[in-house]
Structures are given as structure tokens and as C-alpha cells.
Motif scaffolding. Structure first.
Motif, PDB file in Angstrom:
ATOM      1  N   GLY A  27     -27.222  95.641  14.850  1.00 29.00           N
ATOM      2  CA  GLY A  27     -27.353  96.124  13.488  1.00 29.00           C
ATOM      3  C   GLY A  27     -28.119  95.140  12.633  1.00 29.00           C
ATOM      4  N   PRO A  28     -28.575  95.572  11.476  1.00 24.38           N
ATOM      5  CA  PRO A  28     -29.294  94.680  10.568  1.00 24.38           C
ATOM      6  C   PRO A  28     -28.345  93.667   9.942  1.00 24.38           C
ATOM      7  CG  PRO A  28     -28.863  96.758   9.479  1.00 24.38           C
ATOM      8  CD  PRO A  28     -28.407  96.921  10.909  1.00 24.38           C
ATOM      9  N   ILE A 173     -42.877  95.844  19.408  1.00 22.73           N
ATOM     10  CA  ILE A 173     -42.675  94.473  18.938  1.00 22.73           C
ATOM     11  C   ILE A 173     -42.331  94.478  17.453  1.00 22.73           C
ATOM     12  CG2 ILE A 173     -43.742  92.204  18.658  1.00 22.73           C
ATOM     13  CD1 ILE A 173     -45.492  92.856  21.092  1.00 22.73           C
ATOM     14  N   LEU A 174     -41.204  93.882  17.131  1.00 23.99           N
ATOM     15  CA  LEU A 174     -40.709  93.869  15.762  1.00 23.99           C
ATOM     16  C   LEU A 174     -41.498  92.900  14.886  1.00 23.99           C
ATOM     17  CD1 LEU A 174     -36.859  93.917  16.344  1.00 23.99           C
ATOM     18  CD2 LEU A 174     -38.170  95.644  15.121  1.00 23.99           C
ATOM     19  N   LEU A 220     -26.868  99.028   1.815  1.00 20.94           N
ATOM     20  CA  LEU A 220     -27.402  97.978   2.678  1.00 20.94           C
ATOM     21  C   LEU A 220     -28.326  97.061   1.897  1.00 20.94           C
ATOM     22  CD1 LEU A 220     -27.907  96.665   5.445  1.00 20.94           C
ATOM     23  CD2 LEU A 220     -29.692  98.379   5.841  1.00 20.94           C
ATOM     24  N   TYR A 221     -29.232  97.646   1.123  1.00 27.54           N
ATOM     25  CA  TYR A 221     -30.171  96.840   0.354  1.00 27.54           C
ATOM     26  C   TYR A 221     -29.450  95.973  -0.676  1.00 27.54           C
ATOM     27  CZ  TYR A 221     -34.088  99.462   2.354  1.00 27.54           C
ATOM     28  OH  TYR A 221     -35.008 100.009   3.212  1.00 27.54           O
ATOM     29  N   ASP A 222     -28.420  96.522  -1.314  1.00 27.32           N
ATOM     30  CA  ASP A 222     -27.649  95.738  -2.275  1.00 27.32           C
ATOM     31  C   ASP A 222     -26.975  94.555  -1.592  1.00 27.32           C
ATOM     32  OD1 ASP A 222     -28.358  97.454  -4.302  1.00 27.32           O
ATOM     33  OD2 ASP A 222     -26.473  98.596  -4.263  1.00 27.32           O
ATOM     34  N   ALA A 281     -38.763  91.175   1.889  1.00 24.97           N
ATOM     35  CA  ALA A 281     -39.049  91.017   3.319  1.00 24.97           C
ATOM     36  C   ALA A 281     -37.818  91.326   4.158  1.00 24.97           C
ATOM     37  CB  ALA A 281     -39.537  89.591   3.593  1.00 24.97           C
ATOM     38  N   SER A 282     -36.654  90.924   3.690  1.00 25.31           N
ATOM     39  CA  SER A 282     -35.413  91.164   4.431  1.00 25.31           C
ATOM     40  C   SER A 282     -35.070  92.644   4.464  1.00 25.31           C
ATOM     41  CB  SER A 282     -34.262  90.370   3.801  1.00 25.31           C
ATOM     42  OG  SER A 282     -34.517  88.976   3.840  1.00 25.31           O
ATOM     43  N   ARG A 283     -35.286  93.333   3.347  1.00 24.16           N
ATOM     44  CA  ARG A 283     -35.013  94.779   3.309  1.00 24.16           C
ATOM     45  C   ARG A 283     -35.958  95.537   4.237  1.00 24.16           C
ATOM     46  NH1 ARG A 283     -34.820  93.753  -2.384  1.00 24.16           N
ATOM     47  NH2 ARG A 283     -36.824  94.831  -2.654  1.00 24.16           N
ATOM     48  N   ARG A 284     -37.231  95.159   4.200  1.00 24.64           N
ATOM     49  CA  ARG A 284     -38.205  95.817   5.073  1.00 24.64           C
ATOM     50  C   ARG A 284     -37.888  95.565   6.531  1.00 24.64           C
ATOM     51  NH1 ARG A 284     -43.831  94.306   1.805  1.00 24.64           N
ATOM     52  NH2 ARG A 284     -43.735  96.041   0.310  1.00 24.64           N
TER      53      ARG A 284
END
Length: 323
Positions: A27-28, A173-174, A220-222, A281-284
Motif C-alpha cells: 500500500g502507499p 517501472i515506478l 489519503l492525500y490529507d 510528489a508524495s501524493r502523485r
């Protein structure tokens, strides 16, 4: 034909049941993977193996969301703090070390629990994406040129070129996996075949129960935004200063979570601007991770423990049958 299908299914199940059992938690960031791993380790006599490509590095704890010392004292952890930030680390090395850890854990009649967000590492370990042992010497000058270009200009250029020779690898590739992008491109160009076509046949090496954690997009973004703020409060800038001084080729220097703060450290932006860039960047990255997990794994059991904590009971019931 019907009987044939049943027989093949039964043979597959027999083979699966003979494989070592492991739990995988994917998971993220910011969805509760660490908390769940500790809960399951205590309930099922388990030990935890980090499946994160950055948690291997000593001194990089805040930016990699590494389990704290208190959390690590709850259950044994493996593949954390095993390399210096100056060292390069590969998926092949991870697979070798993780396989050894799994053997050691199962030999003690304990349950291995793999936890992380680096999906390619976990795919390689499971056997879904076996690593090609290609005897191809890549020109160091070309590797250095592409690596520097990506670091200075971003990934869009190399991805566009890779897509022309190996669109499968480009999609797999991530973001942030610069070494893999460069390797896939150069091997495709120098071998005359797509890098993805040179991979060995996939075959599961473990009987894995794969848990995927996620929550609603805005929630999730919050949580990601809140985690970035907390990381900054807990010393992320000090780690970013350490990472910025590493050689340009260092794997750790390419990680999301540090490079977004470099402009602030160089006096090129405010801390607020750098913080917002890191959050973006983390959300993307989280969005791309989720897309990748869904595209690359067909047997993930998805749960939302953020908005539906009671789903923990479902996980425990499922694992009781699995174990």
C-alpha cells in the motif's frame, strides 16, 4: 474439458500449499501498514521483513517512515539499517537477503510478514517478476550520462525513449526508479531486444496472502500532507542535508522525500514551497503506486483500516484460515 480444468486447479493448489507461507502487506504511505504488521506479528507469532528499498539505509529513518525503535521492539524486524547511504542496492540483493530471512523465520516456526511499498522488490521476491541474469556490459559513460540527465531534467525524457524500445518496461517501472529506467533502456538498445522480453518465466515461490491497504483518495492525500508536516517536525531536513551530500549516483539521493527539499537547502526556495513540492510528489507517487499494484498483482485482498477499522476483524478471520 471441465474435468481437465478441475484437475489442473487441484494440482496448482497442491503445489501452492507445499510452498512456504508468508503474509505480504502492500500500500502507499500513511495507510497503516506498520501498525497492521505489528498487530499481525503479535497475533500470529510473526517476524517482519521490510520490503522498502530505502529503509535499508542507516541514518535515513524519518524520510523513509521506518518503524521506530519502540515499534521494532514489539516484533523482530529484518532488512532495516543494513547498508550505508553511499552504497548502491539492487532488487537482486534484496531478494537474496529476504529469501534468507524467510528461511530463518520459518525454521523457527514463525510467520514471515513482508511489509512495504516497493512493489517491484516484492514482485521479484514472490517470483512474479523473476530477475534476469543478463551478461551484458553496459557502457559506464552512457549510464552516467543518462543518470545525470534524469537527475537534472526529470524522468519524462528517458521514459519517452524507453517507450519506443520497450513500452512494457516503461509502464512497469515506478517513478523514482532511475537505475531501473537506465538499465532497461540501455539493455534494450545494446541487446537489440526489449528488456521486458528477456525476463525469465514467472512462477510463485511462496504461498502468499497479499493484503493491500488503501483509503479514500482525499483522506489519503490529507494523511500524506499531515505525515510530511510531522516528518519536518521530526528531523527530515537534517536527513535531507545528509542525502544532498551523497554522490550523484547514490540510490538514496533519488528517493522521493529528500530531493524535493534540496532547493530549500540551496537557498533556491522557501521551506513552505519545498514542503508543498514534497507533498505534491508524495501524493502523485501514491497514486501511481496504487495504479501499479492493481495492474501488477491479481490476488490482493484490499482493506481500508483508516475509515473502516472494523475490517481488521475480516483480515484476522481470513488469515486464521490461511495460516
Amino acid at each position: 474439458m471441465k474435468n481437465k480444468i478441475i484437475i489442473e486447479y487441484e494440482v496448482d493448489m497442491l503445489e501452492k500449499n507445499e510452498l512456504p507461507k508468508i503474509i505480504v502487506i502492500l500500500g502507499p504511505t500513511a495507510v497503516g501498514k506498520t501498525a497492521l504488521s505489528l498487530e499481525l506479528a503479535q497475533k500470529y507469532n510473526g517476524e517482519i521483513i521490510s520490503g522498502d528499498s530505502m529503509q535499508i539505509y542507516r541514518g535515513l529513518s524519518v524520510g523513509t517512515a521506518k518503524a521506530t525503535s519502540a515499534e521494532q521492539s514489539i516484533a523482530p524486524h529484518h532488512l532495516i539499517d543494513i547498508a550505508d547511504p553511499t552504497e548502491t542496492f539492487s532488487a537482486a540483493k534484496f531478494v537474496t537477503l529476504a529469501q534468507t530471512a524467510i528461511k530463518e523465520i520459518t525454521a523457527k516456526n514463525k510467520l514471515p510478514i513482508i511489509v512495504g511499498g516497493t512493489g517491484f522488490y516484492i514482485q521479484a521476491l514472490l517470483g512474479d517478476r523473476p530477475l534476469a541474469n543478463l551478461d551484458i556490459d553496459l557502457p559506464e559513460a552512457e549510464v552516467a550520462t543518462w543518470t545525470k540527465k534524469v537527475q537534472q531534467e526529470g524522468e519524462s525524457g528517458i521514459r519517452a525513449v524507453l517507450a519506443t524500445v520497450d513500452p512494457v518496461s516503461e509502464a512497469r517501472i515506478l517513478p523514482g526508479q532511475i537505475r531501473r529506467l537506465v538499465r532497461a533502456l540501455l539493455i534494450s538498445q545494446h541487446s537489440g531486444q526489449a528488456f521486458s522480453a528477456l525476463q525469465p518465466v514467472a512462477k510463485r515461490q511462496y504461498n502468499a496472502f497479499i493484503i493491500g491497504l488503501n483509503t479514500g483518495r482525499q483522506k489519503l492525500y490529507d494523511r500524506i500532507n499531515q505525515r510530511v508536516d510531522l516528518m519536518l517536525e521530526n528531523g527530515l531536513l537534517a536527513e535531507a542535508q545528509l542525502v544532498e551530500k551523497l554522490p550523484a549516483s547514490s540510490t538514496a539521493k533519488m528517493a522521493i522525500g529528500y530531493k524535493e527539499l534540496f532547493p530549500y537547502l540551496r537557498g533556491e526556495s522557501s521551506l513552505a514551497q519545498a514542503s508543498e513540492q514534497l507533498k505534491l510528489a508524495s501524493r502523485r507517487y501514491a497514486k501511481r503506486q496504487l495504479t501499479w499494484f492493481n495492474n501488477q498483482f491479481t490476488d490482493i485482498h484490499w482493506y481500508d483500516l483508516v475509515e473502516h477499522p472494523s475490517e481488521l476483524d475480516q483480515i484476522i478471520d481470513e488469515l486464521a484460515r490461511f495460516v
